[in-house]
Design a protein around this motif. Structure first.
Motif, PDB file in Angstrom:
ATOM      1  N   VAL A   1      32.262 -36.811  28.141  1.00 35.84           N
ATOM      2  CA  VAL A   1      33.146 -37.049  29.200  1.00 35.84           C
ATOM      3  C   VAL A   1      32.236 -36.603  30.300  1.00 35.84           C
ATOM      4  O   VAL A   1      32.337 -37.593  31.501  1.00 35.84           O
ATOM      5  CB  VAL A   1      34.585 -36.312  29.141  1.00 35.84           C
ATOM      6  CG1 VAL A   1      35.168 -36.594  30.485  1.00 35.84           C
ATOM      7  CG2 VAL A   1      35.189 -36.908  27.794  1.00 35.84           C
ATOM      8  N   THR A   2      31.671 -35.328  30.395  1.00 38.13           N
ATOM      9  CA  THR A   2      30.864 -35.274  31.680  1.00 38.13           C
ATOM     10  C   THR A   2      29.715 -36.072  31.805  1.00 38.13           C
ATOM     11  O   THR A   2      29.551 -36.321  32.813  1.00 38.13           O
ATOM     12  CB  THR A   2      30.187 -33.615  31.136  1.00 38.13           C
ATOM     13  OG1 THR A   2      31.606 -32.769  31.118  1.00 38.13           O
ATOM     14  CG2 THR A   2      29.476 -33.474  32.561  1.00 38.13           C
TER      15      THR A   2
ATOM     16  N   PHE B   1      31.033 -39.302  33.260  1.00 39.78           N
ATOM     17  CA  PHE B   1      31.253 -39.296  34.895  1.00 39.78           C
ATOM     18  C   PHE B   1      30.077 -39.070  35.622  1.00 39.78           C
ATOM     19  O   PHE B   1      29.976 -39.601  36.467  1.00 39.78           O
ATOM     20  CB  PHE B   1      32.370 -38.123  34.980  1.00 39.78           C
ATOM     21  CG  PHE B   1      33.802 -38.573  35.038  1.00 39.78           C
ATOM     22  CD1 PHE B   1      34.391 -39.112  35.739  1.00 39.78           C
ATOM     23  CD2 PHE B   1      34.229 -38.216  33.443  1.00 39.78           C
ATOM     24  CE1 PHE B   1      35.588 -39.247  35.789  1.00 39.78           C
ATOM     25  CE2 PHE B   1      35.839 -38.502  33.290  1.00 39.78           C
ATOM     26  CZ  PHE B   1      36.282 -39.020  34.521  1.00 39.78           C
ATOM     27  N   LYS B   2      28.927 -38.486  35.134  1.00 43.57           N
ATOM     28  CA  LYS B   2      27.646 -38.353  35.596  1.00 43.57           C
ATOM     29  C   LYS B   2      27.093 -39.596  35.944  1.00 43.57           C
ATOM     30  O   LYS B   2      26.578 -40.094  37.062  1.00 43.57           O
ATOM     31  CB  LYS B   2      26.651 -37.472  35.057  1.00 43.57           C
ATOM     32  CG  LYS B   2      27.177 -36.009  34.865  1.00 43.57           C
ATOM     33  CD  LYS B   2      27.458 -35.289  36.245  1.00 43.57           C
ATOM     34  CE  LYS B   2      27.622 -33.800  35.951  1.00 43.57           C
ATOM     35  NZ  LYS B   2      28.082 -33.247  36.897  1.00 43.57           N
TER      36      LYS B   2
ATOM     37  N   ILE C   1      28.689 -42.639  36.239  1.00 46.62           N
ATOM     38  CA  ILE C   1      29.689 -43.364  37.059  1.00 46.62           C
ATOM     39  C   ILE C   1      29.175 -42.570  38.370  1.00 46.62           C
ATOM     40  O   ILE C   1      28.855 -43.580  39.432  1.00 46.62           O
ATOM     41  CB  ILE C   1      31.026 -42.910  37.065  1.00 46.62           C
ATOM     42  CG1 ILE C   1      31.507 -43.551  35.742  1.00 46.62           C
ATOM     43  CG2 ILE C   1      31.848 -43.573  38.148  1.00 46.62           C
ATOM     44  CD1 ILE C   1      33.085 -43.446  35.296  1.00 46.62           C
ATOM     45  N   TYR C   2      28.901 -41.555  38.808  1.00 48.35           N
ATOM     46  CA  TYR C   2      28.511 -40.964  40.081  1.00 48.35           C
ATOM     47  C   TYR C   2      27.172 -41.561  40.506  1.00 48.35           C
ATOM     48  O   TYR C   2      27.169 -41.545  41.545  1.00 48.35           O
ATOM     49  CB  TYR C   2      28.496 -39.336  40.165  1.00 48.35           C
ATOM     50  CG  TYR C   2      29.813 -38.530  39.616  1.00 48.35           C
ATOM     51  CD1 TYR C   2      30.818 -39.111  40.080  1.00 48.35           C
ATOM     52  CD2 TYR C   2      29.523 -37.367  38.839  1.00 48.35           C
ATOM     53  CE1 TYR C   2      32.089 -38.314  39.717  1.00 48.35           C
ATOM     54  CE2 TYR C   2      30.590 -36.578  38.519  1.00 48.35           C
ATOM     55  CZ  TYR C   2      31.903 -37.099  38.951  1.00 48.35           C
ATOM     56  OH  TYR C   2      33.266 -36.272  38.546  1.00 48.35           O
TER      57      TYR C   2
ATOM     58  N   ILE D   1      34.696 -50.165  39.457  1.00 50.26           N
ATOM     59  CA  ILE D   1      34.973 -48.350  39.707  1.00 50.26           C
ATOM     60  C   ILE D   1      35.868 -48.302  41.165  1.00 50.26           C
ATOM     61  O   ILE D   1      36.891 -47.692  41.413  1.00 50.26           O
ATOM     62  CB  ILE D   1      33.756 -47.854  39.594  1.00 50.26           C
ATOM     63  CG1 ILE D   1      33.298 -47.784  38.268  1.00 50.26           C
ATOM     64  CG2 ILE D   1      34.076 -46.203  40.000  1.00 50.26           C
ATOM     65  CD1 ILE D   1      31.746 -46.877  38.273  1.00 50.26           C
TER      66      ILE D   1
ATOM     67  N   LEU E   1      37.071 -38.642  41.546  1.00 48.42           N
ATOM     68  CA  LEU E   1      36.579 -38.685  40.191  1.00 48.42           C
ATOM     69  C   LEU E   1      36.240 -37.273  39.617  1.00 48.42           C
ATOM     70  O   LEU E   1      36.286 -37.000  38.591  1.00 48.42           O
ATOM     71  CB  LEU E   1      35.626 -39.848  40.071  1.00 48.42           C
ATOM     72  CG  LEU E   1      35.749 -41.094  40.115  1.00 48.42           C
ATOM     73  CD1 LEU E   1      34.518 -42.019  40.235  1.00 48.42           C
ATOM     74  CD2 LEU E   1      36.657 -41.635  39.060  1.00 48.42           C
ATOM     75  N   GLN E   2      35.759 -36.484  40.708  1.00 50.95           N
ATOM     76  CA  GLN E   2      35.603 -34.922  40.103  1.00 50.95           C
ATOM     77  C   GLN E   2      36.523 -34.462  39.877  1.00 50.95           C
ATOM     78  O   GLN E   2      36.608 -33.634  38.802  1.00 50.95           O
ATOM     79  CB  GLN E   2      34.611 -34.205  41.314  1.00 50.95           C
ATOM     80  CG  GLN E   2      33.266 -34.929  41.442  1.00 50.95           C
ATOM     81  CD  GLN E   2      32.295 -34.032  42.345  1.00 50.95           C
ATOM     82  OE1 GLN E   2      32.812 -33.377  43.523  1.00 50.95           O
ATOM     83  NE2 GLN E   2      31.224 -34.332  42.414  1.00 50.95           N
TER      84      GLN E   2
ATOM     85  N   GLU F   1      37.674 -35.757  36.324  1.00 52.34           N
ATOM     86  CA  GLU F   1      36.511 -35.270  35.299  1.00 52.34           C
ATOM     87  C   GLU F   1      36.937 -33.574  34.904  1.00 52.34           C
ATOM     88  O   GLU F   1      37.056 -33.341  33.626  1.00 52.34           O
ATOM     89  CB  GLU F   1      35.296 -35.222  35.933  1.00 52.34           C
ATOM     90  CG  GLU F   1      34.131 -34.561  34.948  1.00 52.34           C
ATOM     91  CD  GLU F   1      32.919 -34.567  35.488  1.00 52.34           C
ATOM     92  OE1 GLU F   1      31.933 -34.129  34.859  1.00 52.34           O
ATOM     93  OE2 GLU F   1      32.629 -34.674  36.676  1.00 52.34           O
ATOM     94  N   GLN F   2      37.231 -32.674  35.935  1.00 50.32           N
ATOM     95  CA  GLN F   2      37.267 -31.248  35.748  1.00 50.32           C
ATOM     96  C   GLN F   2      38.743 -31.190  34.978  1.00 50.32           C
ATOM     97  O   GLN F   2      38.833 -30.473  34.331  1.00 50.32           O
ATOM     98  CB  GLN F   2      37.733 -30.704  36.977  1.00 50.32           C
ATOM     99  CG  GLN F   2      36.144 -30.443  37.538  1.00 50.32           C
ATOM    100  CD  GLN F   2      36.102 -29.880  39.137  1.00 50.32           C
ATOM    101  OE1 GLN F   2      37.190 -29.564  39.636  1.00 50.32           O
ATOM    102  NE2 GLN F   2      35.073 -29.517  39.702  1.00 50.32           N
TER     103      GLN F   2
END
Length: 87
Positions: A6-7, A10-11, A13-14, A46, A71-72, A75-76
């Motif tokens: 998952v991390t 998201f990275k 996507i960033y 997105i 999004l952060q 994610e968290q």
């Protein structure tokens, strides 16, 4: 293990958001040519919910900044839930 995936998701996507924003400042890149066109398509998918809610301020579009923050947070939350479940 799942929280790590998952991390990484998201990275990616960033990174896509950051690349498209930076490339938009450089006029020599044609957004209709690959691989930039694929990045822009993913970026538009997105960013669609954020751009629908957040109007540009003058000529400045702050939706990527808000997208990073939201999004952060998402994610968290997902990673903490997965970690608490031992995943």
């Amino acid at each position: 293990m799942i929280s790590y995936i998952v991390t990484i998701f998201f990275k990616i996507i960033y990174l896509i958001i950051l690349l498209v924003v930076l490339l938009s400042w450089i006029p020599i890149f044609d957004v209709r040519k690959e691989p930039v066109a694929s990045l822009v398509k993913i970026y538009n998918i997105i960013m669609a919910p954020f751009k629908a809610v957040i109007p540009p301020i003058g000529m400045i579009d702050i939706s990527p900044l808000i997208a990073f923050i939201v999004l952060q947070i998402i994610e968290q939350l997902i990673v903490r839930i997965l970690m608490s479940l031992g995943l």
